[in-house]
Motif scaffolding. Structure first.
Motif, PDB file in Angstrom:
ATOM      1  N   LEU A   1       0.824  -1.201   0.000  1.00 59.71           N
ATOM      2  CA  LEU A   1       0.000   0.000   0.000  1.00 59.71           C
ATOM      3  C   LEU A   1       0.863   1.259   0.000  1.00 59.71           C
ATOM      4  O   LEU A   1       1.731   1.423   0.863  1.00 59.71           O
ATOM      5  CB  LEU A   1      -0.931  -0.008   1.221  1.00 59.71           C
ATOM      6  CG  LEU A   1      -1.922   1.133   1.343  1.00 59.71           C
ATOM      7  CD1 LEU A   1      -2.935   1.096   0.206  1.00 59.71           C
ATOM      8  CD2 LEU A   1      -2.631   1.068   2.688  1.00 59.71           C
ATOM      9  N   ILE A   2       0.602   2.162  -0.944  1.00 60.22           N
ATOM     10  CA  ILE A   2       1.355   3.409  -1.052  1.00 60.22           C
ATOM     11  C   ILE A   2       0.617   4.537  -0.327  1.00 60.22           C
ATOM     12  O   ILE A   2       1.154   5.182   0.569  1.00 60.22           O
ATOM     13  CB  ILE A   2       1.560   3.796  -2.530  1.00 60.22           C
ATOM     14  CG1 ILE A   2       2.229   2.668  -3.310  1.00 60.22           C
ATOM     15  CG2 ILE A   2       2.407   5.076  -2.634  1.00 60.22           C
ATOM     16  CD1 ILE A   2       2.271   2.921  -4.811  1.00 60.22           C
ATOM     17  N   TYR A   3      -0.587   4.805  -0.751  1.00 60.80           N
ATOM     18  CA  TYR A   3      -1.451   5.835  -0.180  1.00 60.80           C
ATOM     19  C   TYR A   3      -2.887   5.335  -0.229  1.00 60.80           C
ATOM     20  O   TYR A   3      -3.230   4.484  -1.027  1.00 60.80           O
ATOM     21  CB  TYR A   3      -1.357   7.147  -0.977  1.00 60.80           C
ATOM     22  CG  TYR A   3      -0.307   8.121  -0.499  1.00 60.80           C
ATOM     23  CD1 TYR A   3       0.953   8.151  -1.099  1.00 60.80           C
ATOM     24  CD2 TYR A   3      -0.578   9.018   0.523  1.00 60.80           C
ATOM     25  CE1 TYR A   3       1.921   9.059  -0.683  1.00 60.80           C
ATOM     26  CE2 TYR A   3       0.382   9.932   0.951  1.00 60.80           C
ATOM     27  CZ  TYR A   3       1.633   9.945   0.340  1.00 60.80           C
ATOM     28  OH  TYR A   3       2.589  10.848   0.758  1.00 60.80           O
ATOM     29  N   TYR A   4      -3.706   5.938   0.611  1.00 62.59           N
ATOM     30  CA  TYR A   4      -5.121   5.641   0.569  1.00 62.59           C
ATOM     31  C   TYR A   4      -5.922   6.900   0.857  1.00 62.59           C
ATOM     32  O   TYR A   4      -5.384   7.903   1.337  1.00 62.59           O
ATOM     33  CB  TYR A   4      -5.491   4.528   1.547  1.00 62.59           C
ATOM     34  CG  TYR A   4      -5.348   4.892   3.008  1.00 62.59           C
ATOM     35  CD1 TYR A   4      -4.123   4.725   3.655  1.00 62.59           C
ATOM     36  CD2 TYR A   4      -6.428   5.373   3.737  1.00 62.59           C
ATOM     37  CE1 TYR A   4      -3.979   5.052   4.994  1.00 62.59           C
ATOM     38  CE2 TYR A   4      -6.291   5.698   5.072  1.00 62.59           C
ATOM     39  CZ  TYR A   4      -5.066   5.528   5.702  1.00 62.59           C
ATOM     40  OH  TYR A   4      -4.927   5.846   7.027  1.00 62.59           O
ATOM     41  N   SER A   5      -7.207   6.813   0.554  1.00 61.54           N
ATOM     42  CA  SER A   5      -8.102   7.945   0.787  1.00 61.54           C
ATOM     43  C   SER A   5      -9.444   7.404   1.275  1.00 61.54           C
ATOM     44  O   SER A   5      -9.961   6.441   0.724  1.00 61.54           O
ATOM     45  CB  SER A   5      -8.300   8.742  -0.501  1.00 61.54           C
ATOM     46  OG  SER A   5      -9.334   9.691  -0.351  1.00 61.54           O
ATOM     47  N   VAL A   6      -9.990   8.041   2.306  1.00 64.21           N
ATOM     48  CA  VAL A   6     -11.276   7.596   2.844  1.00 64.21           C
ATOM     49  C   VAL A   6     -12.425   8.471   2.359  1.00 64.21           C
ATOM     50  O   VAL A   6     -13.574   8.261   2.755  1.00 64.21           O
ATOM     51  CB  VAL A   6     -11.253   7.551   4.388  1.00 64.21           C
ATOM     52  CG1 VAL A   6     -10.168   6.603   4.863  1.00 64.21           C
ATOM     53  CG2 VAL A   6     -11.050   8.935   4.973  1.00 64.21           C
TER      54      VAL A   6
END
Lengths: 114, 116
Positions: A45-50
């Motif tokens: 996982l690099i980045y995530y957004s909720v």
């Protein structure tokens, strides 16, 4: 229903160049993710957004940036490409229905940095 | 090291036989597990999932077994077909500071090869 789409499919970059990997989903999912997959390995996982306007770092964020201005789009930015960023990049999305959320993946972008 | 991993990098089975792919996880707090299938040049495709309050879950030709005591997960594929050739990943749900799911932790994958 297209699901998760990614562009481009393949790109060659020179060291130090920059580029943006595009990701769009049409499932109205709040959660979106960027992973990278190195040869013979699982995804990291690099980045995530909720949700729109909210992003956070994953396991391997160095060298990348993201933004989330809309629910549908979650672009990944490489500012100064390095050979270590040669990988296949996958975008994914999931609904915000709770912690048990199936993630749906795009077809991937293959990046080669020379 | 990786918190979710697989025992074998390659599994070769005869067409029509049953396949069993194994996975070990190390985080005892994990409560959601997923099996993905990845064909060459494609993104991971969801196969089946299981929550930690279950020991077994069945789908079409696939069964997932969860043994929380030894932190072991397996995927069984019945009557393996040529189209089952792929890399299979187990994954567990990760959690962020706010408690919401924030991504998956993947193992390295098992390459399932179907022999005629």
């Amino acid at each position: 229903n297209a699901g998760v789409t990614q562009t481009p499919k393949f790109r060659i970059l020179k060291i130090g160049q920059s580029m943006t990997l595009q990701c769009t989903q049409d499932m109205n999912h709040n959660y979106m993710y960027w992973y990278r997959q190195d040869p013979g390995m699982g995804l990291k996982l690099i980045y995530y957004s909720v949700g729109a306007g909210i992003t956070d770092k994953g396991e391997v964020p160095n060298g990348y940036n993201v933004s989330r201005s809309t629910t549908e789009d979650f672009p990944l930015r490489l500012e100064l490409a390095a050979p270590s960023q040669t990988s296949v990049y996958f975008c994914a999305s999931s609904s915000a229905s709770g912690t048990y959320e199936t993630q749906y993946f795009g077809p991937g972008t293959r990046l080669l940095v020379l | 090291g990786e918190s979710v991993g697989l025992h074998l990098p390659t599994l070769s089975v005869q067409e029509g036989d049953n396949s069993i792919i194994n996975c070990a996880y190390s985080n005892s707090a994990s409560d959601y597990f997923i099996w993905y299938k990845q064909e060459s040049g494609k993104g991971p495709q969801f196969i089946i999932d299981i929550r930690s309050n279950m020991d077994k879950r069945q789908g079409q030709r696939v069964t997932v077994l969860l043994n929380k005591t030894v932190k072991h997960l397996s995927l069984q594929i019945a009557a393996t077909q040529p189209g089952d050739s792929a890399v299979y990943f187990c994954a567990e749900n990760g959690y962020g500071a706010g408690g919401g799911a924030v991504g998956l932790t993947f193992g390295k994958g098992t390459h399932l090869i179907i022999q005629p």
